[in-house]
Design a protein around this motif. Structure first.
Motif, short mmCIF file in Angstrom:
data_model
loop_
_atom_site.label_atom_id
_atom_site.label_comp_id
_atom_site.label_asym_id
_atom_site.label_seq_id
_atom_site.Cartn_x
_atom_site.Cartn_y
_atom_site.Cartn_z
N LEU A 234 0.85 -1.18 0.00
CA LEU A 234 0.00 0.00 0.00
C LEU A 234 0.89 1.24 0.00
CD1 LEU A 234 -2.90 1.13 0.23
CD2 LEU A 234 -2.67 0.94 2.72
N GLU A 235 0.68 2.12 -0.97
CA GLU A 235 1.52 3.30 -1.15
C GLU A 235 0.75 4.57 -0.77
OE1 GLU A 235 4.63 3.09 -2.08
OE2 GLU A 235 4.83 1.11 -3.01
N ILE A 236 1.51 5.66 -0.54
CA ILE A 236 0.90 6.96 -0.23
C ILE A 236 -0.03 7.37 -1.36
CG2 ILE A 236 1.37 9.41 0.16
CD1 ILE A 236 4.03 8.61 1.38
N GLY A 237 -1.21 7.87 -0.98
CA GLY A 237 -2.19 8.34 -1.97
C GLY A 237 -3.22 7.29 -2.33
N GLU A 238 -3.01 6.04 -1.95
CA GLU A 238 -3.96 4.99 -2.25
C GLU A 238 -5.00 4.88 -1.13
OE1 GLU A 238 -0.96 2.10 -4.83
OE2 GLU A 238 -1.66 1.47 -2.85
N ARG A 239 -6.12 4.28 -1.48
CA ARG A 239 -7.19 4.06 -0.51
C ARG A 239 -7.35 2.57 -0.25
NH1 ARG A 239 -10.47 8.55 0.42
NH2 ARG A 239 -10.03 10.32 -0.97
N ASN A 240 -7.69 2.25 1.01
CA ASN A 240 -7.85 0.84 1.37
C ASN A 240 -8.66 0.79 2.66
OD1 ASN A 240 -7.19 -1.89 2.53
ND2 ASN A 240 -6.00 -2.00 0.64
N PRO A 241 -9.58 -0.17 2.80
CA PRO A 241 -10.40 -0.25 4.01
C PRO A 241 -9.60 -0.48 5.29
CG PRO A 241 -11.34 -1.59 2.25
CD PRO A 241 -10.00 -1.14 1.78
N ILE A 242 -8.36 -0.98 5.18
CA ILE A 242 -7.59 -1.25 6.41
C ILE A 242 -6.87 -0.01 6.93
CG2 ILE A 242 -7.21 -3.64 5.71
CD1 ILE A 242 -4.24 -2.85 5.29
N VAL A 243 -6.87 1.08 6.17
CA VAL A 243 -6.14 2.29 6.58
C VAL A 243 -6.58 2.79 7.95
CG1 VAL A 243 -5.79 4.74 6.06
CG2 VAL A 243 -5.42 3.02 4.28
N PRO A 244 -7.89 2.89 8.24
CA PRO A 244 -8.28 3.37 9.59
C PRO A 244 -7.75 2.49 10.71
CG PRO A 244 -10.15 3.42 8.08
CD PRO A 244 -9.07 2.69 7.36
N PHE A 245 -7.70 1.18 10.47
CA PHE A 245 -7.19 0.27 11.49
C PHE A 245 -5.69 0.44 11.68
CE2 PHE A 245 -10.98 -1.73 9.67
CZ PHE A 245 -11.74 -1.94 10.82
N ILE A 246 -4.97 0.67 10.59
CA ILE A 246 -3.52 0.92 10.69
C ILE A 246 -3.27 2.21 11.46
CG2 ILE A 246 -1.45 1.49 9.36
CD1 ILE A 246 -2.51 -0.36 7.15
N ARG A 247 -4.04 3.24 11.15
CA ARG A 247 -3.89 4.52 11.85
C ARG A 247 -4.14 4.33 13.35
NH1 ARG A 247 -7.35 7.07 9.06
NH2 ARG A 247 -5.93 8.01 7.55
N GLU A 248 -5.20 3.61 13.67
CA GLU A 248 -5.55 3.37 15.07
C GLU A 248 -4.44 2.61 15.79
OE1 GLU A 248 -8.65 0.27 16.79
OE2 GLU A 248 -9.67 2.00 15.92
N ARG A 249 -3.87 1.63 15.11
CA ARG A 249 -2.83 0.82 15.74
C ARG A 249 -1.54 1.61 15.94
NH1 ARG A 249 -3.53 -5.40 14.49
NH2 ARG A 249 -5.58 -4.67 15.13
N LEU A 250 -1.19 2.46 14.99
CA LEU A 250 0.02 3.27 15.13
C LEU A 250 -0.13 4.31 16.24
CD1 LEU A 250 1.04 3.85 11.40
CD2 LEU A 250 2.11 2.34 13.07
N ILE A 251 -1.35 4.82 16.42
CA ILE A 251 -1.60 5.73 17.55
C ILE A 251 -1.46 4.96 18.86
CG2 ILE A 251 -3.39 7.11 18.69
CD1 ILE A 251 -4.36 7.89 15.85
N LEU A 252 -1.98 3.73 18.88
CA LEU A 252 -1.87 2.89 20.07
C LEU A 252 -0.41 2.65 20.44
CD1 LEU A 252 -3.39 1.02 22.13
CD2 LEU A 252 -3.03 -0.82 20.47
N TRP A 253 0.44 2.37 19.44
CA TRP A 253 1.87 2.08 19.69
C TRP A 253 2.70 3.35 19.82
CZ3 TRP A 253 0.93 -2.12 21.51
CH2 TRP A 253 0.46 -3.24 20.86
N GLN A 254 2.05 4.52 19.72
CA GLN A 254 2.71 5.81 19.91
C GLN A 254 3.73 6.13 18.82
OE1 GLN A 254 4.23 5.66 23.94
NE2 GLN A 254 2.19 5.84 24.84
N ASP A 255 3.50 5.58 17.64
CA ASP A 255 4.30 5.96 16.47
C ASP A 255 3.63 7.11 15.72
OD1 ASP A 255 6.56 3.95 16.21
OD2 ASP A 255 4.84 2.61 16.44
N LEU A 256 2.44 7.45 16.13
CA LEU A 256 1.66 8.47 15.43
C LEU A 256 0.80 9.21 16.44
CD1 LEU A 256 0.78 9.52 12.56
CD2 LEU A 256 -1.05 7.82 12.67
#
Length: 569
Positions: A234-256
């Motif tokens: 998955l590259e920058i600018g693309e859309r995918n249903p898993i993106v919100p889950f990735i964002r949520e997980r990176l916030i959880l791990w404090q990378d974002l």
């Protein structure tokens, strides 16, 4: 009074103290000789194996010899109760046992269930019999002894595991009875136990990470849903249903950090999210390109419990190490594909490294680096000679000349290759050595760093610089190749003024090798760590390339066996 005493316990202690005083007055003469609790403690410890007390049926003693010594020196009088009530120190030790998981250890190994049962009975009824007080006392002392051994030496001995671990473990004993007596005398149970932990700063940082993940596991119990996507990254600018889950997980791990997103763009892989992905990839030893491929998703699928398990096995590995403080040393982390030169706790050099393949694993050991060799030659190992070089020579008579190789007898004399019947010679029967001269194609590169050891493992340069950009760098036959050999040579020779930067570079490009002795011996420690917390309090997770974590975790999660000492031997 110790802060471990809760308000409830403090009030209970005051009320029941009057009853205790009456009992003491009534039976003072008997207690002045041998108290009923002391008699029961002696009775518990002097039983033989065929007379196991039912109180030990689910909590066998692990350090009985230590307990006999400890209690005999105090005439078997209780250590954890006073006035027929558990002391604040007893409450404090119970709390420390409950928190043993922060050190990656099992609270169950330290009689938590039995101690809780007896403590709860005391709070509910206000009374424990002499036998119950004796049982509680012995269990707490045994827990202290076992816990102390595990914090100091580790629960599992590395000799019981697959793979080579040849770093000298701690030679000194933790002097647990001395610690136990001092803990009781000074009322500092926590301090005495904690003093037995490894002294490395990274260990305390890993404990903090363990606390953090334990809290996350409680707050977010539903973080186990696996993420999956197409094989295409998955590259920058693309859309995918898993993106919100990735964002949520990176916030959880404090990378974002949390940031605002337009409702229509929740599934958009934007640049802000990509920065969080890069941070996560760096912590996980992945190619930090911001593309979300299979390896990144696998790492994102780690949950808090998985990461706590990784921390646990690596904290155990740290407990195996001697506590010797080194002013200057070289640290190679096999699983981290890295080499660091450390001086006075500062990292002066960090270099990517290449380590042994899964079938030619780099061993865990330590040795002293004493010399280096500029522009080294390379003597072809028997396996490569048989499988690669001899077949190539039979196909191409100019192969040796093209590869800058010489044939030598075992006295070091050069042999004309044209005098050898290559068709009739096989690998096992080959009576000569083949040595590659210094040059750009030499597999050892421009310098090798020697720390004599039984495994014939050393650190060296390589002409294949592109390999350092791979995620998987388990590519060698056991030796360690590094990306920054020149910088390491600079540090090693910085106390020899004649070895200027220019001279070092020149020595690395000669047509004959040059051996240089170091003025000081530098300890080299080769470790296997798949998880650690760095000085920025960031957790670093690496792939278990030699599949060693599962075996160690299984043994650590196995309860201690009956009649075992505090350390598995």
């Amino acid at each position: 009074m110790s802060p471990c005493c809760s308000l409830r316990y403090f009030l209970f202690y005051l009320i029941s103290g009057m009853t205790g005083s009456l009992l003491l007055l009534a039976g003072g003469s008997a207690l002045s000789k041998t108290s009923p609790v002391a008699q029961e403690i002696r009775f518990l410890l002097e039983r033989d194996a065929s007379q196991t007390h039912p109180g030990f049926s689910h909590a066998p003693l692990h350090g009985k010899s230590h307990l006999l010594t400890f209690y005999s020196e105090r005439a078997f009088e209780p250590a954890w109760s006073s006035g027929q009530q558990p002391t604040c120190e007893a409450m404090e030790l119970r709390q420390l046992i409950r928190l043993a998981g922060i050190d990656g250890l099992l609270p169950e190994d330290y009689h938590l269930a039995a101690v809780n049962m007896l403590m709860n009975r005391f709070f509910e009824t206000g009374l424990l019999s002499a036998g119950e007080l004796a049982l509680l006392d012995v269990l707490l002392s045994d827990a202290f002894v076992s816990f102390a051994h595990h914090l100091h030496h580790g629960k599992i001995h590395p000799e019981h595991l697959n793979g080579i671990w040849n770093i000298q473990t701690k030679r000194d004993e933790p002097r647990v009875l001395e610690k136990l007596n001092r803990a009781l005398a000074t009322k500092k149970v926590r301090e005495e136990l904690h003093s037995l932990r490894p002294k490395f700063p990274v260990y305390d940082r890993m404990r903090a990470s363990m606390k953090k993940y334990a809290e996350l596991a409680k707050r977010y119990p539903d973080q186990n849903q696996p993420l999956s996507t197409n094989d295409k990254p998955l590259e920058i600018g693309e859309r995918n249903p898993i993106v919100p889950f990735i964002r949520e997980r990176l916030i959880l791990w404090q990378d974002l950090n949390v940031y605002s997103i337009a409702p229509d763009d929740e599934d958009l892989y934007d640049r802000t999210l990509a920065m969080g992905v890069v941070s996560f990839q760096q912590r996980n030893g992945l190619q930090a390109d911001g593309a979300i491929g299979r390896a990144t998703l696998e790492a994102l699928n780690h949950n808090s419990e998985t990461l706590m398990e990784k921390l646990a096995v690596n904290m155990e590995r740290l407990r195996w190490l001697p506590d010797t403080t080194l002013q200057e040393f070289i640290l190679v982390n096999i699983a981290g594909y890295s080499m660091d030169f450390i001086s006075k706790q500062d990292t002066l050099l960090h270099s990517n490294a290449i380590v042994g393949k899964s079938y030619r694993k780099t061993p865990v050991f330590n040795a002293a680096m004493s010399y280096l060799v500029f522009s080294p030659t390379w003597t072809i190992p028997p396996t490569i000679l048989k499988n690669d070089v001899l077949p190539s020579v039979r196909k191409n008579s100019a192969y040796l000349a093209e590869k800058n190789m010489r044939v030598l007898d075992h006295s070091g004399n050069t042999i004309d290759p044209h005098t050898i019947n290559w068709e009739k010679i096989s690998g096992p029967d080959f009576p000569y050595l083949i040595r590659q001269e210094p040059g750009p194609s030499n597999p050892l590169g421009s310098v090798k760093f020697m720390f004599p050891n039984e495994y014939d493992v050393y650190i060296h340069d390589t002409p294949s610089k592109e390999l350092f950009y791979r995620e998987d760098r388990a590519l060698s036959s056991g030796c360690i190749r590094i990306q920054k050999p020149y910088e390491l040579a600079q540090l090693l020779l910085n106390d020899q003024p004649l070895w200027t930067d220019e001279r070092i570079r020149s020595a690395m490009q000669q047509n004959q090798e040059q051996l240089v002795q170091l003025n000081r011996k530098i300890p080299v420690i080769i470790l296997y760590l798949t998880c650690w917390t760095d000085s920025n309090r960031r957790e670093n997770i690496r792939k278990d390339i030699y599949n060693r974590d599962a075996e160690l975790l299984k043994r650590m999660r196995r309860p201690l066996l009956e009649n075992r000492s505090g350390s598995e031997n």
